[in-house]
Design a protein around this motif. Structure first.
Motif, short mmCIF file in Angstrom:
data_model
loop_
_atom_site.label_atom_id
_atom_site.label_comp_id
_atom_site.label_asym_id
_atom_site.label_seq_id
_atom_site.Cartn_x
_atom_site.Cartn_y
_atom_site.Cartn_z
N LYS A 180 0.88 -1.45 -0.04
CA LYS A 180 -0.11 -0.04 -0.04
C LYS A 180 0.75 1.09 -0.09
O LYS A 180 2.09 1.25 0.42
CB LYS A 180 -0.89 0.01 1.31
CG LYS A 180 -1.77 -1.09 1.32
CD LYS A 180 -2.97 -1.30 0.34
CE LYS A 180 -3.76 -2.43 0.47
NZ LYS A 180 -4.67 -2.67 -0.90
N GLU A 181 0.28 2.39 -0.51
CA GLU A 181 1.16 3.59 -0.63
C GLU A 181 0.72 4.37 0.67
O GLU A 181 -0.31 5.36 0.54
CB GLU A 181 0.75 4.25 -1.97
CG GLU A 181 1.60 5.38 -2.34
CD GLU A 181 1.45 6.28 -3.53
OE1 GLU A 181 0.05 6.42 -3.79
OE2 GLU A 181 2.10 6.21 -4.38
N LYS A 182 1.15 4.06 1.88
CA LYS A 182 0.90 4.75 2.96
C LYS A 182 1.73 5.76 3.29
O LYS A 182 1.30 6.79 4.16
CB LYS A 182 0.96 3.53 4.12
CG LYS A 182 -0.18 2.36 4.02
CD LYS A 182 0.03 1.44 5.14
CE LYS A 182 -1.19 0.32 4.91
NZ LYS A 182 -0.78 -0.66 6.13
N THR A 183 3.00 5.89 3.17
CA THR A 183 3.87 6.93 3.39
C THR A 183 4.49 7.65 2.35
O THR A 183 4.31 7.39 0.98
CB THR A 183 5.03 6.38 4.43
OG1 THR A 183 5.82 5.62 3.41
CG2 THR A 183 4.47 5.43 5.45
N LEU A 184 5.03 8.81 2.62
CA LEU A 184 5.92 9.55 1.71
C LEU A 184 6.47 8.72 0.72
O LEU A 184 7.03 8.83 -0.48
CB LEU A 184 6.04 10.75 2.03
CG LEU A 184 4.95 12.01 2.32
CD1 LEU A 184 5.60 13.24 2.72
CD2 LEU A 184 4.36 12.17 0.86
N GLN A 185 7.34 7.94 1.54
CA GLN A 185 8.46 7.19 1.07
C GLN A 185 7.83 6.19 0.11
O GLN A 185 8.39 5.73 -1.07
CB GLN A 185 9.03 6.29 2.16
CG GLN A 185 10.21 5.32 1.79
CD GLN A 185 11.26 6.31 1.02
OE1 GLN A 185 11.89 7.11 1.79
NE2 GLN A 185 11.97 5.97 -0.09
N ASP A 186 6.67 5.42 0.32
CA ASP A 186 6.06 4.68 -0.72
C ASP A 186 5.67 5.54 -2.03
O ASP A 186 5.87 5.08 -3.13
CB ASP A 186 4.68 4.18 -0.16
CG ASP A 186 4.82 3.24 0.89
OD1 ASP A 186 5.99 2.83 1.22
OD2 ASP A 186 3.97 3.40 2.04
#
Length: 936
Positions: free
Chosen positions: A296-302
């Protein structure tokens, strides 16, 4: 926002490829959601998203999303998640029976085209666009959503009627694809729940389920904690929030809610191979599926890591496309891409369409080699630089159009957030994030992705081909050997680039010799010194879009004995590239630019179409100039193109599908078997000559004086005049007076009936055609359009809702002005073979009612409302004006015709539709073509 994909933390010899402090900082920050979206949750658990958006004006897009699909069905409910979707259009608390569709049609909302829904494995989504400029309509629209949420009546009588409709939808999906899918699906889905719960369900259950069974599904899963209401449009956010709270806040959550199980597709590390064939499958397809856990794209790192995945896909796509542009391509089409798969999985999928069954191993080898090439050697820095340019250009355009983005696009973002946890940052925040972090993505990071994506674990290989060619296919043992050995001897990729000027010599600019302002249209008409005419319509519909279209009469009709070469002419010329650039080099040269243009040669016309933006307009005009003056011939590439085309046609001829046989038979009847309308065959390709194609092309583009260019979009007329004078005014001109040689091929007169017997499934198709001579003018055109629509409404009511005999029915009309007026009215539907005669009889009865009584006034009102609403929206788009101005100029029609619409719509009456039906449903010129299954 782009898709969310797997996050990447790569180490080589223990050294982080991403700066550790940078990574840690972004990894601890959640993705911020767009603050312009009002998101909330009611006490009962229902989620809502609201955003004000004025594109288009006076419209709203409403959605009801339910986290319940076919995967939640019990054994006795298979197909009922989808059946429930149907039933929500067949009677709710405030809209009994078919009143919902009837009400919405009166507001200009079209059933199917606008009002719709879909059921997936994990969700059901209802879609409703609604006008907001009439009092109470938005409130009514939200009432519709509330009714869908908990007000379905599920009347047993309506359920019985809908069985036939859903069974007909199921019938439409039958055929070679479905039979083959049934053989390999469990394998690629690892015998998971998903393999057992296709949304269409089982016919045996659809025919016999009790009303209590579907009511149980509705009560269990249509509940507020699994629902979201989404509203985006031209309205007051606070008022809409209050409406949602009032309407949906009263929904009671279940006292003992059934557990919403989240089903997974297990990964077992195995490599599975499926080789499936079918008597009616005409192609040769191979798929490599490398399954991966979904991230999932949960953080800005993702979000930042997702850049690498996007760039990887772009570069891999470019390489695969290049293979098809070589002299001897290994396949007809090939691609590799990482993305969402199903359930809890992503996948890296490589797919190829082989030339024939005997070259399946060649196609598979090529896929494995390209994957191995990037695994071993990676991408090159120039490839990455170009991919970054393209990526940034796309995101910049997304940002520039942020206030001109359609509400339907925003709605999709919020659906993805609710259903799949994908964040929506908003265009401005995402653009700033890309600007800040795109340069940080390094080549070594992207090259490491290949080793992650392409492994010997959790693979599936699916081979699909015709039954008669199964002996030519690779065996499972051969496939496994290729998987083990493929790509061992690959060499590094060689980047074929050049950096020459697009134009060898600068054009000799022309001048504007006359200028006329069409004030009502907002159009400036220029005539240039070389005879070229240009229609300029500056608009503010988009901030960063300019559309271009040029048309001249002639086409390959002027070369009547070279039809095959004429059909391929523009395709072969484009395959060679333009100026100093071959096709591959040209794509690389244009990296980072929105500069798209390409020529075409049709039977009656030749021209060029393009789209660009203010920044890249000059490059696009250069490209157009080059296509006129410097077409490029590449015999090696063309040899590959023609070989591929011949292979494709041979496959189609070897395994004739029911659809192909029926389509060809219908075409033959409608054209009186005229060879100029015969479908292409393998031997047709042998008649194609590259030299003659180039000669035809040069002939048609040697004189620009009979071209009319239409340019619509974000520009100022005075500012672009110098570019127009230079590039369009500099085009060659011989001042010839050209037109086409119309073949005058129209449906034959008289009564013709033909039945085609083809196909293993109990499926039939019916086409009924009335045709004849026609006086082409706006007054008649609006009458025949109205006739088409009111018959469409009546046939949906009669054939679908009353007879339960079809899933859909289409009524189409076409009119021709050249060489003399002709019209054609067609009715087409699919059904069970046993119902053909009954449904044809009912269709003719509805037509006779129109001829005897004219249209129902309510149906006329629906057509008028739909037409007005559709036109209101279209008038605010560049694409409408581009096509309208180009078409009317080509036909010689009045450019002010659009302003006649209100007057023309008022001319549609019960009497006028009766007269039109009597005139155009001509019993003397009637064609009926029916497809029936093969006789056993």
């Amino acid at each position: 926002m782009k898709k969310a994909f797997v996050a990447l933390y790569v180490t080589v010899l223990g050294v982080f490829l991403i700066n550790p402090s940078f990574s840690q900082t972004l990894a601890t920050q959640k993705v911020p959601l767009d603050p312009d979206v009002k998101m909330g949750r009611l006490k009962n658990g229902l989620t809502y998203y609201i955003k004000k958006n004025t594109e288009p004006k006076n419209r709203a897009e409403l959605r009801l999303a339910v986290k319940a699909g076919s995967v939640l069905e019990t054994d006795a409910q298979q197909g009922l998640a989808h059946f429930m979707e149907h039933m929500n259009f067949n009677g709710t608390t405030n809209f009994p029976k078919n009143e919902l569709v009837n009400f919405l049609q009166k507001t200009g909302v079209r059933f199917g085209a606008d009002l719709n829904a879909y059921t997936g494995f994990d969700e059901t989504v209802y879609m409703l666009p609604i006008p907001t400029d009439s009092a109470g309509l938005l409130d009514k629209g939200l009432q519709v959503l509330e009714d869908w949420a908990h007000g379905a009546l599920l009347d047993p009588a309506e359920i019985e009627k809908e069985r036939g409709v859903v069974l007909e939808e199921s019938r439409l999906g039958r055929g070679a694809q479905q039979r083959m899918r049934d053989k390999y699906l469990k394998m690629i889905l690892n015998n998971s729940r998903y393999a057992e719960r296709l949304p269409i369900g089982k016919d045996s259950i659809l025919k016999t389920f009790k009303p209590e069974t579907i009511k149980s599904f509705y009560q269990d899963w249509y509940r507020p904690d699994l629902m979201a209401v989404i509203a985006v449009g031209d309205f007051d956010v606070a008022k809409v929030e209050a409406m949602i709270t009032e309407k949906f806040g009263s929904m009671k959550p279940p006292v003992a809610p059934k557990k919403r199980t989240k089903y997974d597709i297990p990964l077992d590390g195995q490599t599975r191979v499926a080789i499936v064939t079918d008597p009616e499958y005409p192609q040769n397809v191979i798929q490599l599926i490398y399954k991966q856990p979904n991230s999932k794209e949960k953080t800005l790192q993702d979000v930042r890591n997702n850049f690498a995945q996007e760039l990887y896909n772009a570069m891999m796509g470019q390489r695969m496309q290049e293979l098809t542009q070589k002299a001897n391509p290994p396949f007809l089409y090939g691609g590799s891409q990482y993305g969402d798969f199903l359930g809890n999985l992503d996948s890296y999928t490589s797919i190829a369409l082989a030339k024939d069954a005997s070259t399946m191993k060649t196609a598979l080898t090529a896929l494995l080699e390209e994957n191995a090439r990037v695994q071993k050697f990676g991408f090159t820095q120039p490839e990455l630089d170009r991919a970054k340019k393209d990526f940034f250009n796309n995101i910049e355009q997304y940002y520039k159009e942020r206030d001109k983005t359609k509400s339907s696009n925003h709605v999709q973002e919020y659906l993805e957030h609710f259903l799949h946890d994908k964040p929506y940052m908003g265009a401005a925040a995402y653009f700033e994030f890309v600007k800040k972090h795109l340069d940080d993505v390094k080549l070594v990071e992207i090259n490491a992705l290949a080793k992650k994506y392409i492994t010997d674990k959790n693979r599936a290989v699916v081979v699909m081909s015709a039954e008669k060619t199964k002996d030519q296919l690779p065996t499972e043992a051969e496939i496994r050997r290729l998987l083990a050995e493929g790509g061992k001897d690959v060499t590094a990729y060689v980047d074929d680039v050049t950096d020459s000027p697009l134009l060898k010599t600068e054009p000799k600019a022309g001048k504007v010799t006359s200028e006329k302002t069409l004030e009502k249209l907002g159009v400036t008409e220029l005539t240039l010194s070389n005879g070229v005419k240009v229609l300029l319509k500056p608009t503010d519909f988009k901030n960063d879009e300019i559309l271009i279209k040029a048309t001249a009469k002639g086409g390959y009709s002027l070369f009547p004995d070279e039809r095959e070469t004429g059909i391929f002419t523009s395709y072969l010329v484009q395959s060679g590239g333009v100026g100093p650039y071959n096709q591959t080099q040209l794509q690389k040269f244009l990296a980072g630019k929105t500069a798209n243009a390409g020529p075409y040669v049709s039977e009656l016309t030749e021209g060029i179409g393009g789209n660009t933006n203010p920044k890249d307009l000059e490059t696009t005009l250069q490209l157009i100039y080059a296509y006129f003056t410097e077409p490029r011939k590449d015999a090696d590439v063309v040899a590959g193109v023609l070989a591929n085309q011949k292979s494709y046609l041979e496959n189609m001829q070897k395994t004739l599908t029911p659809e192909k046989v029926y389509s060809d038979s219908l075409n033959a009847v409608l054209t009186s078997h005229n060879p100029k309308r015969a479908p292409l065959k393998p031997e047709s390709v042998d008649k194609v000559s590259l030299d003659r194609a180039v000669a035809i092309y040069k002939d048609r583009f040697a004189d620009a004086s009979d071209f009319v260019f239409t340019i619509v979009g974000a520009f100022k007329t005075e500012e672009i005049k110098p570019l127009i004078e230079k590039y369009l005014g500099g085009l060659p001109s011989t001042d010839r007076d050209d037109t086409f040689k119309h073949p005058n091929i129209f449906p034959p007169k008289g009564k013709i009936e033909k039945t085609v017997y083809k196909g293993l499934e109990p499926k039939s198709r019916v086409t009924l055609v009335s045709s004849g001579e026609y006086e082409y003018n706006p007054e008649n055109n609006i009458q025949i359009e109205a006739l088409q629509e009111v018959l469409q409404i009546k046939l949906i009511e009669s054939l679908r809702e009353e007879e339960s005999g079809v899933y859909g029915v289409g009524v189409s009309e076409s009119t021709d002005k050249f060489p003399t007026g002709h019209y054609r009215l067609s009715v087409a539907f699919g059904c069970g073979p046993e119902n053909v005669d009954k449904l044809v009889k009912r269709t003719l009865q509805e037509i006779n009612k129109l001829k005897q009584n004219g249209a129902d006034p309510k149906d006329i009102d629906k057509f008028v409302a739909e037409t007005r609403r559709k036109t209101e929206t279209a008038l605010k788009t560049n694409s409408f004006w581009l096509d309208y101005l180009d078409d009317n100029t080509y036909l010689g029609d009045d450019l002010d015709e659009i302003f006649m619409q209100d007057k023309l719509l008022k001319s549609i009456t019960v009497a006028s539709t009766k007269a039109a039906a009597q005139k155009y449903f001509n019993d003397d010129n009637f064609i009926k073509v029916v497809l029936m299954p093969e006789k056993k």
